[in-house]
Each structure stands twice: as structure tokens, then as C-alpha cells.
Design a protein around this motif. Structure first.
Motif: not given
Length: 75
Positions: A60-67
């Protein structure tokens, strides 16, 4: 025994082929109810595993960072 060609197009299928195709269309062989049930349980287990992986904090943290990076990017 082959059907003679009329020259106007392809010859119709042989009666033997029609019979085999007809039997295939009505044939009940294949996966049984138990096989469908096992396949459904396996698919549900795989979906649960994917959900557990994707909903983990790191993902979730990685996807949030990408977005966030994509939204704040300037060209």
C-alpha cells in the motif's frame, strides 16, 4: 468415402464427420462437479492470497508513493 466436389465451392462434410461433431456438441465428458468445485476453491484461495499481499502495509505504501509521484510530476 469422400463426397465428389461440384467445383462451385467446398464439398460438404462427410456424414461421419457430422456425426462426430454432433456427438461432441452433446458430450457430457469433461470436468465433473468435483473438478469444478476444486477449481473454484483453488481460485478463491489464490484470490485471497493476492488480496493479502496487495493489502499489506508495504505494498500500500509503495502504490501510494507511485501514485503521488505520478500526480506531482511536471513535464
Amino acid at each position: 468415402m469422400p463426397v465428389p466436389s461440384t467445383g462451385a465451392g467446398s464439398a460438404p462434410p462427410e456424414p461421419d464427420l457430422r456425426g462426430r461433431l454432433s456427438r461432441l456438441a452433446r458430450d457430457d465428458e469433461g470436468m465433473s462437479t468435483v473438478e469444478y468445485a476444486v477449481g473454484t476453491v483453488a481460485a478463491a484461495a489464490f484470490a485471497a492470497l493476492l488480496y493479502a499481499i496487495v493489502s499489506g502495509d508495504d505494498i500500500v505504501a509503495a502504490l501510494t508513493g507511485i501514485v503521488q509521484r505520478a500526480l506531482s510530476a511536471t513535464f
